[in-house]
Design a protein around this motif. Sequence first.
Motif, PDB file in Angstrom:
ATOM      1  N   PHE A  22     -36.260  46.271  43.310  1.00 56.22           N
ATOM      2  CA  PHE A  22     -36.041  46.544  41.900  1.00 56.22           C
ATOM      3  C   PHE A  22     -37.334  47.114  41.321  1.00 56.22           C
ATOM      4  CE2 PHE A  22     -36.630  45.241  37.476  1.00 56.22           C
ATOM      5  CZ  PHE A  22     -35.494  45.786  36.889  1.00 56.22           C
ATOM      6  N   SER A  23     -37.218  48.175  40.523  1.00 57.10           N
ATOM      7  CA  SER A  23     -38.389  48.773  39.885  1.00 57.10           C
ATOM      8  C   SER A  23     -38.047  49.183  38.468  1.00 57.10           C
ATOM      9  CB  SER A  23     -38.860  50.016  40.651  1.00 57.10           C
ATOM     10  OG  SER A  23     -39.350  49.694  41.926  1.00 57.10           O
ATOM     11  N   LEU A  24     -39.020  49.018  37.574  1.00 53.59           N
ATOM     12  CA  LEU A  24     -38.906  49.556  36.225  1.00 53.59           C
ATOM     13  C   LEU A  24     -39.521  50.943  36.227  1.00 53.59           C
ATOM     14  CD1 LEU A  24     -39.891  46.420  34.105  1.00 53.59           C
ATOM     15  CD2 LEU A  24     -37.634  47.477  34.261  1.00 53.59           C
ATOM     16  N   LEU A  25     -38.710  51.962  35.961  1.00 56.79           N
ATOM     17  CA  LEU A  25     -39.174  53.338  36.083  1.00 56.79           C
ATOM     18  C   LEU A  25     -38.868  54.125  34.823  1.00 56.79           C
ATOM     19  CD1 LEU A  25     -37.767  54.174  39.640  1.00 56.79           C
ATOM     20  CD2 LEU A  25     -40.086  53.422  39.078  1.00 56.79           C
ATOM     21  N   PRO A  26     -39.773  55.048  34.451  1.00 57.12           N
ATOM     22  CA  PRO A  26     -39.398  56.003  33.402  1.00 57.12           C
ATOM     23  C   PRO A  26     -38.228  56.841  33.900  1.00 57.12           C
ATOM     24  CG  PRO A  26     -41.457  56.655  34.471  1.00 57.12           C
ATOM     25  CD  PRO A  26     -41.116  55.297  34.990  1.00 57.12           C
ATOM     26  N   SER A  27     -37.369  57.227  32.991  1.00 53.97           N
ATOM     27  CA  SER A  27     -36.150  57.926  33.412  1.00 53.97           C
ATOM     28  C   SER A  27     -36.455  59.224  34.153  1.00 53.97           C
ATOM     29  CB  SER A  27     -35.251  58.201  32.205  1.00 53.97           C
ATOM     30  OG  SER A  27     -35.925  58.962  31.221  1.00 53.97           O
ATOM     31  N   PHE A  28     -37.557  59.917  33.803  1.00 54.72           N
ATOM     32  CA  PHE A  28     -37.869  61.172  34.493  1.00 54.72           C
ATOM     33  C   PHE A  28     -38.150  60.925  35.971  1.00 54.72           C
ATOM     34  CE2 PHE A  28     -42.332  59.987  33.887  1.00 54.72           C
ATOM     35  CZ  PHE A  28     -42.936  60.468  35.034  1.00 54.72           C
ATOM     36  N   LEU A  29     -38.811  59.788  36.289  1.00 52.65           N
ATOM     37  CA  LEU A  29     -39.120  59.494  37.684  1.00 52.65           C
ATOM     38  C   LEU A  29     -37.867  59.058  38.431  1.00 52.65           C
ATOM     39  CD1 LEU A  29     -41.108  59.254  39.971  1.00 52.65           C
ATOM     40  CD2 LEU A  29     -41.780  56.990  39.115  1.00 52.65           C
ATOM     41  N   ASN A  58     -26.025  47.949  23.421  1.00 52.63           N
ATOM     42  CA  ASN A  58     -26.627  46.641  23.688  1.00 52.63           C
ATOM     43  C   ASN A  58     -27.785  46.298  22.754  1.00 52.63           C
ATOM     44  OD1 ASN A  58     -25.292  45.566  26.338  1.00 52.63           O
ATOM     45  ND2 ASN A  58     -25.689  47.725  26.740  1.00 52.63           N
ATOM     46  N   GLY A  59     -27.961  47.106  21.706  1.00 53.02           N
ATOM     47  CA  GLY A  59     -28.985  46.803  20.716  1.00 53.02           C
ATOM     48  C   GLY A  59     -30.405  47.001  21.208  1.00 53.02           C
ATOM     49  N   ILE A  60     -30.614  47.909  22.173  1.00 50.99           N
ATOM     50  CA  ILE A  60     -31.949  48.217  22.674  1.00 50.99           C
ATOM     51  C   ILE A  60     -32.474  49.404  21.885  1.00 50.99           C
ATOM     52  CG2 ILE A  60     -33.304  48.854  24.709  1.00 50.99           C
ATOM     53  CD1 ILE A  60     -31.050  47.669  26.418  1.00 50.99           C
ATOM     54  N   ASN A  61     -33.552  49.198  21.151  1.00 53.94           N
ATOM     55  CA  ASN A  61     -34.006  50.202  20.186  1.00 53.94           C
ATOM     56  C   ASN A  61     -34.891  51.292  20.774  1.00 53.94           C
ATOM     57  OD1 ASN A  61     -32.679  48.933  18.003  1.00 53.94           O
ATOM     58  ND2 ASN A  61     -34.354  47.442  17.837  1.00 53.94           N
ATOM     59  N   SER A  62     -35.677  50.973  21.797  1.00 55.45           N
ATOM     60  CA  SER A  62     -36.668  51.925  22.298  1.00 55.45           C
ATOM     61  C   SER A  62     -36.020  53.041  23.104  1.00 55.45           C
ATOM     62  CB  SER A  62     -37.709  51.210  23.156  1.00 55.45           C
ATOM     63  OG  SER A  62     -38.606  52.153  23.712  1.00 55.45           O
ATOM     64  N   ASP A  63     -36.367  54.290  22.765  1.00 58.02           N
ATOM     65  CA  ASP A  63     -35.882  55.440  23.532  1.00 58.02           C
ATOM     66  C   ASP A  63     -36.742  55.699  24.763  1.00 58.02           C
ATOM     67  OD1 ASP A  63     -33.770  55.964  21.815  1.00 58.02           O
ATOM     68  OD2 ASP A  63     -34.969  57.278  20.536  1.00 58.02           O
ATOM     69  N   ASN A  64     -37.979  55.190  24.748  1.00 57.46           N
ATOM     70  CA  ASN A  64     -38.926  55.518  25.810  1.00 57.46           C
ATOM     71  C   ASN A  64     -39.148  54.385  26.813  1.00 57.46           C
ATOM     72  OD1 ASN A  64     -39.478  58.117  24.695  1.00 57.46           O
ATOM     73  ND2 ASN A  64     -40.783  57.142  23.158  1.00 57.46           N
ATOM     74  N   ALA A  65     -38.472  53.267  26.611  1.00 57.07           N
ATOM     75  CA  ALA A  65     -38.657  52.136  27.524  1.00 57.07           C
ATOM     76  C   ALA A  65     -38.174  52.510  28.922  1.00 57.07           C
ATOM     77  CB  ALA A  65     -37.890  50.923  27.013  1.00 57.07           C
ATOM     78  N   PRO A  66     -38.787  51.951  29.960  1.00 57.41           N
ATOM     79  CA  PRO A  66     -38.315  52.231  31.319  1.00 57.41           C
ATOM     80  C   PRO A  66     -36.919  51.664  31.550  1.00 57.41           C
ATOM     81  CG  PRO A  66     -39.920  50.456  31.327  1.00 57.41           C
ATOM     82  CD  PRO A  66     -39.920  51.009  29.934  1.00 57.41           C
ATOM     83  N   ILE A  67     -36.247  52.193  32.538  1.00 55.38           N
ATOM     84  CA  ILE A  67     -34.937  51.668  32.911  1.00 55.38           C
ATOM     85  C   ILE A  67     -35.093  50.803  34.161  1.00 55.38           C
ATOM     86  CG2 ILE A  67     -33.612  53.531  31.875  1.00 55.38           C
ATOM     87  CD1 ILE A  67     -33.339  54.802  34.643  1.00 55.38           C
ATOM     88  N   GLY A  68     -34.232  49.820  34.287  1.00 52.46           N
ATOM     89  CA  GLY A  68     -34.256  48.952  35.455  1.00 52.46           C
ATOM     90  C   GLY A  68     -33.508  49.599  36.607  1.00 52.46           C
ATOM     91  N   CYS A  69     -34.180  49.798  37.725  1.00 50.78           N
ATOM     92  CA  CYS A  69     -33.598  50.505  38.865  1.00 50.78           C
ATOM     93  C   CYS A  69     -33.414  49.554  40.045  1.00 50.78           C
ATOM     94  CB  CYS A  69     -34.493  51.673  39.273  1.00 50.78           C
ATOM     95  SG  CYS A  69     -34.655  52.926  37.970  1.00 50.78           S
TER      96      CYS A  69
END
Length: 303
Positions: A63-70, A98-109
């Motif tokens: 599992f990794s938290l990644l920026p969407s571009f990566l 889901n009430g997640i406000n940040s547009d730049n937060a990493p996504i859970g992969c």
Amino acid sequence: MKIYVGITDKDWYEQLKAQKPEEVNFWKPGSSNFKALEPNDMFLFKLHHPANFIVGGGFFVRFSLLPSFLAWQAFGMKNGTTSYEELQKRIKKYRSRNGINSDNAPIGCIILTEPFFFDEHDWIPVPIDWNPNIVQGKTYETTTELGNHLYCQIHERLQLCNNANFNDQKSRYAESLTMHRLGQGTFRIVVTEAYQRRCAITGEKTLPVLEAAHIKPFSENGPHDIKNGLLLRSDFHTLFDDGYITINSDFVIEVSKRLNEDYGNGKDYYRYHGSKLQSMPSSSVELPSQEYIMWHNEHCYKG
């Protein structure tokens, strides 16, 4: 063995089933951690209610938290979308829901290898204890009656579907991460994480310029194996692949005199000659293999 049943969209499943990929990214819009599985455990795909069926799965790598571009650069359409723009739209949609406000937060992969996808007549009904209020997923142990029954159903489907022999898969998924048959995207992520997202030579940590380099090239039958990888800044990656830079068995950097002879410069690179790698994996099983280092020294380096 643990089995995790994760909930997903039918669109995600259908797009990936059509691709027949060697790896997939089961991504989550938020940044909450995923600790349900260990490497080599099984992750299954269950469609959203009311389609209460398990339709496929894969084997957990990490599992990794990644920026969407990566995530897009590493996996492309194996994210279950046809474009980066579509991936961004789906992330935004689920974050809004889901009430997640940040547009730049990493996504859970949740990165899975050797996925399998069942035809509809082979879909498996969810276990009898499945609660329709579950929103993400549920873990089963194969030591329990329900978990073992689910495992046997998957085993049976894989044999009937004439996928890769399941018994061979079980033997291949041993305790070490290096036993995985990794795809290119997974290779990039596991190498990136092993080097703490820093260039092995310079310590640079700007993600867009960092690349996972094969020590023995894939074109020369070098595997997508973490022990065959180095995380390098893009210019060092080019010089490494072209044989102007290498590392020796003590993980010391060597810069060839040919760099100056061929291009009349290179002073920014020669200052690293004789230095040890600045960033290295903390786990011994992730360190570069001496076998691959020797290959690069003997067959690629212009020393």
